[in-house]
Design a protein around this motif. Sequence first.
Motif, mmCIF file in Angstrom:
data_model
loop_
_atom_site.group_PDB
_atom_site.id
_atom_site.type_symbol
_atom_site.label_atom_id
_atom_site.label_comp_id
_atom_site.label_asym_id
_atom_site.label_seq_id
_atom_site.Cartn_x
_atom_site.Cartn_y
_atom_site.Cartn_z
ATOM 1 N N GLY A 125 -0.930 3.548 -7.642
ATOM 2 C CA GLY A 125 0.047 2.749 -7.453
ATOM 3 C C GLY A 125 -0.454 2.295 -6.595
ATOM 4 N N SER A 126 -1.524 1.549 -5.974
ATOM 5 C CA SER A 126 -1.939 0.786 -5.569
ATOM 6 C C SER A 126 -3.082 -0.363 -6.605
ATOM 7 C CB SER A 126 -3.207 1.418 -4.560
ATOM 8 O OG SER A 126 -3.046 2.475 -3.475
ATOM 9 N N ALA A 128 -2.571 -3.403 -9.435
ATOM 10 C CA ALA A 128 -1.266 -3.650 -10.208
ATOM 11 C C ALA A 128 -1.263 -4.671 -11.535
ATOM 12 C CB ALA A 128 -1.707 -5.328 -9.234
ATOM 13 N N SER A 155 6.245 5.106 -4.252
ATOM 14 C CA SER A 155 5.559 4.170 -3.608
ATOM 15 C C SER A 155 5.120 3.291 -4.381
ATOM 16 C CB SER A 155 5.195 4.990 -2.352
ATOM 17 O OG SER A 155 3.274 5.658 -3.887
ATOM 18 N N GLY A 156 4.071 3.746 -5.387
ATOM 19 C CA GLY A 156 3.455 2.411 -6.369
ATOM 20 C C GLY A 156 4.127 2.034 -7.388
ATOM 21 N N VAL A 157 5.732 2.007 -7.575
ATOM 22 C CA VAL A 157 5.935 1.982 -8.980
ATOM 23 C C VAL A 157 6.321 0.293 -8.396
ATOM 24 C CG1 VAL A 157 9.131 1.767 -9.818
ATOM 25 C CG2 VAL A 157 6.942 3.976 -9.685
ATOM 26 N N GLY A 158 7.126 -0.038 -7.661
ATOM 27 C CA GLY A 158 6.977 -0.857 -7.066
ATOM 28 C C GLY A 158 7.813 -2.448 -7.572
ATOM 29 N N GLN A 159 6.967 -3.667 -7.749
ATOM 30 C CA GLN A 159 7.967 -4.648 -9.139
ATOM 31 C C GLN A 159 7.987 -3.864 -10.874
ATOM 32 O OE1 GLN A 159 9.893 -6.468 -7.713
ATOM 33 N NE2 GLN A 159 8.841 -5.760 -5.542
ATOM 34 N N ARG A 160 7.259 -2.654 -10.764
ATOM 35 C CA ARG A 160 7.142 -2.455 -12.352
ATOM 36 C C ARG A 160 8.156 -1.341 -12.923
ATOM 37 N NH1 ARG A 160 0.655 -0.850 -10.843
ATOM 38 N NH2 ARG A 160 1.571 -0.069 -9.681
ATOM 39 N N LEU A 161 9.419 -1.358 -12.062
ATOM 40 C CA LEU A 161 10.820 -0.032 -12.429
ATOM 41 C C LEU A 161 10.852 -0.288 -13.280
ATOM 42 C CD1 LEU A 161 12.096 1.546 -11.040
ATOM 43 C CD2 LEU A 161 14.196 0.148 -10.436
ATOM 44 N N ASP A 194 15.603 -1.943 -2.926
ATOM 45 C CA ASP A 194 16.486 -3.251 -3.909
ATOM 46 C C ASP A 194 17.158 -3.959 -3.870
ATOM 47 O OD1 ASP A 194 14.561 -4.259 -6.192
ATOM 48 O OD2 ASP A 194 14.203 -2.716 -6.890
#
Length: 558
Positions: A125-126, A128, A155-161, A194
């Motif tokens: 998740g940390s 990129a 919590s590690g998905v971020g902008q990679r949804l 989001d």
Amino acid sequence: PSLARTPAELVRGLHSADEWWRARAQRLLVEQREFSAVPALEQSAAAAPLAATRVRTLWTLRAFGALSSKVVQAALRDPDAGVREQAVTLAAELLPQRAGLAEPLLAMAGDGDARVRFVTALALGSWADGRAVAPLAEIAARDGQDRWVRAAVLSGVGQRLEPFLREFARRQGEPTPTIDAVMEDLGRLIGAGDTAKAGQQFLREILAVGTAAPWRVPAALGLAEGVRGRADFKLRTPGAPLAALLAEPDEVNATALRELFLQATTTALDERATLLQRNAAVALLGHTDYAQGAAGLGGLLAARQPPELQLQAVRAFERAGDPRGGELLVQGENWSGYTPQIRGAVIASLLAKPALVRVLFTAIRRGEIKPPEVPSLRRAELLKHANPELRAEAAELFQSLEGGDRMAVYRAHREILATAADPAPGAAVFARVCSACHTFQSVGGKVGPDLTGFRHQPADALLLHILVPNYEVAPGYQAMAVTTRDGRSLSGWLAAETAGSITLRTAFGTEETVLRESISSLSGSGVSLMPDGLEQAMTKAELATLIAYLKSAPNAAP
């Protein structure tokens, strides 16, 4: 081992069966910067018989800045899960400078140990790199029923949804609690954190999959709850966050949204569905207008239904906020069949909105609910209501209950302590009067304190606290009242708080988390959550048996 400090002897100290010697040897190696020990340490990392030695060796090499990719890769294949877990942490730390560790680390998503997979989710998740998405989806599909794993992955998905959703969709076979739980948390994450555009896109994807995907109900529920809690998202239709997300709904999506709620109604009433599936469906129906949602849930209030499902239905009626739902809650045959826990939840729900308060008052005037059945804490809320009309009506309805001296009641009941009472009948009295809020010998609710250890208190003290609950109130059990910006009223005791939210334990026995930015007002009453007037719910003889039961030895009474 001796206390000698030569590098060779300190490395041998790492092999000791005694943890004290291992810790001391590692400390001295690092403090003395014994770089000459690196070759021996590398050999120990691979071949030491004790897993604890191999772990200490890895961290000692790391402290020297001498931890090679080869050693880490070997540790990732170690037969001991604890060593592999530490190796994952170290590999993630080295990954930015050691590209060769990427593939071995990605492969750890398929490790046979759940804890290793959990640490891998945190590590990936940390990172990129887009290659982390597929392993995160793999871990979510395998272990997502655990809430900590869901938190680690999401919590590690971020902008990679988007890529995560695609990868996760490939792993969705037969409907499972794991898939449902992940999709619900994912929806909540998107809704709460989001952009509105991302929420709209996620909703459209939910609607597009059709009824063949049962997970779409929990996914829609999470999205609705996330959006509803946002102060920056103004709902055009109060209580209908999903409809509001479709800013300009076309006929296709409007129809699909109606079908979604129809699917939720079918699942909620389907006794063949699991309790988790039914609960999610009922909760979702509280997030739309009454006619489309909660109107069909009246049958779930029946005493034959599981209490979890009854409570979820009560909450759905509260969210809908429609007086017609309130009327179902207080309907004679429903009210008479409620357990104390369900009754408390119904009263709390009816106090949530002015329109529902009026339903409660009408039920009291009709005699369907007796004034003493409204706990004193709730009566106090009504007597201080912001609406002057409701405040005046409450004063009229509860006039006969709000006077008097509680200590006088206590003194009038002290005579029951003069003779010994049988504790056995007290079990039934506890179940009827106290179990909705209190636990005794592992049975009961968790709204108030566990009473199991109270048997060592004098009988006189127990009587005092039962009849005069505000005589002494522990700070953690004082009532808190919250009003939110969307008009909801909540009360309970403060279970937790952070910089951004507070969590109340409510009469439902559940916890409600409210964002601080959504709070309109917050006040502490300084009084106990426990109501006055419990003597009206039992005879003096029953009260005597209750006290005897609470003072009985564990499992002494049925």
